[in-house]
Design a protein around this motif. Sequence first.
Motif, PDB file in Angstrom:
ATOM      1  N   THR A  26      37.465  40.682  40.212  1.00 11.83           N
ATOM      2  CA  THR A  26      38.721  40.034  40.608  1.00 11.83           C
ATOM      3  C   THR A  26      38.717  38.563  40.224  1.00 11.83           C
ATOM      4  OG1 THR A  26      39.065  41.591  42.430  1.00 11.83           O
ATOM      5  CG2 THR A  26      40.206  39.471  42.568  1.00 11.83           C
ATOM      6  N   THR A  27      37.606  37.897  40.432  1.00  5.44           N
ATOM      7  CA  THR A  27      37.489  36.487  40.056  1.00  5.44           C
ATOM      8  C   THR A  27      37.746  36.319  38.558  1.00  5.44           C
ATOM      9  OG1 THR A  27      35.871  36.132  41.812  1.00  5.44           O
ATOM     10  CG2 THR A  27      35.950  34.493  40.066  1.00  5.44           C
ATOM     11  N   THR A  28      37.179  37.225  37.758  1.00  5.51           N
ATOM     12  CA  THR A  28      37.408  37.183  36.313  1.00  5.51           C
ATOM     13  C   THR A  28      38.869  37.427  35.979  1.00  5.51           C
ATOM     14  OG1 THR A  28      35.148  37.884  35.794  1.00  5.51           O
ATOM     15  CG2 THR A  28      36.829  38.323  34.130  1.00  5.51           C
ATOM     16  N   ALA A  29      39.471  38.423  36.625  1.00  7.78           N
ATOM     17  CA  ALA A  29      40.865  38.773  36.334  1.00  7.78           C
ATOM     18  C   ALA A  29      41.800  37.590  36.574  1.00  7.78           C
ATOM     19  CB  ALA A  29      41.295  39.970  37.188  1.00  7.78           C
ATOM     20  N   VAL A  30      41.708  36.977  37.751  1.00  7.02           N
ATOM     21  CA  VAL A  30      42.677  35.933  38.097  1.00  7.02           C
ATOM     22  C   VAL A  30      42.415  34.637  37.342  1.00  7.02           C
ATOM     23  CG1 VAL A  30      43.161  36.953  40.362  1.00  7.02           C
ATOM     24  CG2 VAL A  30      41.374  35.212  40.158  1.00  7.02           C
TER      25      VAL A  30
END
Length: 342
Positions: free
Chosen positions: A83-87
């Motif tokens: 999620t950190t990578t996605a956002v």
Amino acid sequence: MSSHENSVTGGSIGAGQSAVGPDDRRRAALLRSVPEADDTTPLAAQLAEDARKRIQLHGATFEKPSETRIFTIANQKGGVGKTTTAVNIAAALATGGLNVLVIDNDPQGNASTALGLEHHAGTPSIYDVVIDDVPLSDVIQPCEEIPGLYGAPATIDLSGAEIELVSMVARENRLRNALRDHMDWRDENDEPRFDYIIVDCPPSLGLLTINAFVAAREVIIPIQCEYYALEGLSQLLKNIELIRGHLNPELHVSTILLTMFDKRTNLAREVAAEVRQHFPAQTLDATIPRSVRISEAPSYGQTVLTYDAGSTGALAYLEAAKEIAARAATPVESATAEKENS
């Protein structure tokens, strides 16, 4: 001019852009003014490296792809920074002048929180799109902090979607069909197309994750630079190959991003070397360091790009986004990658 300066002045932002302009020469001059430091003074070396990145990336714009690139972020191992990578990749691409949509396909809704989206119960969400055929245009919210960044939130309702999808016709294609209809709607209404669509999904291989794989063309795999980093990766690649064979022949692993990287430790360097050995074409040169700022940002409903734009973590995501934008989407045979990994 040194090769490092040439990589800056060349821009790597768009292959078709002119070689050297006034801004490029100014950046090269600023880079020459940054003092050199080595590993004997790690703090000074990090500060000098951050200064170089800040000069190189400040005000940079990224080249628009010829068509919308659709990514899903995948790794069946938990805690690797999906999620950190996605956002943050999405925020970095939008900061570079691109039009980006994040689809939160995870019932936990962490991407929605990090992007500052409304996602309380009853909010129109990706659940309504996948289950009730609500148009995606009715769900998408703009992210106020970053122009060009949009999100389709997840609510608690999505936790029941796995069960509801089981009995539906074409259950694996629900998200893909919604995305296709939305892109057609944007064309018909003269709305600017999305340059990038990034789908965040849960770590388990359920119907929500399968929908994300079927909707996407490219997969980004974040891999933490820690012990057991490659655990489960072979199975993930097998699952991607199954999706390719039966549901989505266009799907391929285009990008591997090393996260939680601490270059001071032998373990991190060894893991990075092993990943690059097995996946030389897919692994980005940019790495994401361990960073308090990256961890703190979601608790304030922000990405690290807005929480602390000058931090080491923010600069790392900008660098990774620039590299993704500069790369052509080249199909990669998952079976070959899996063979190399075994």
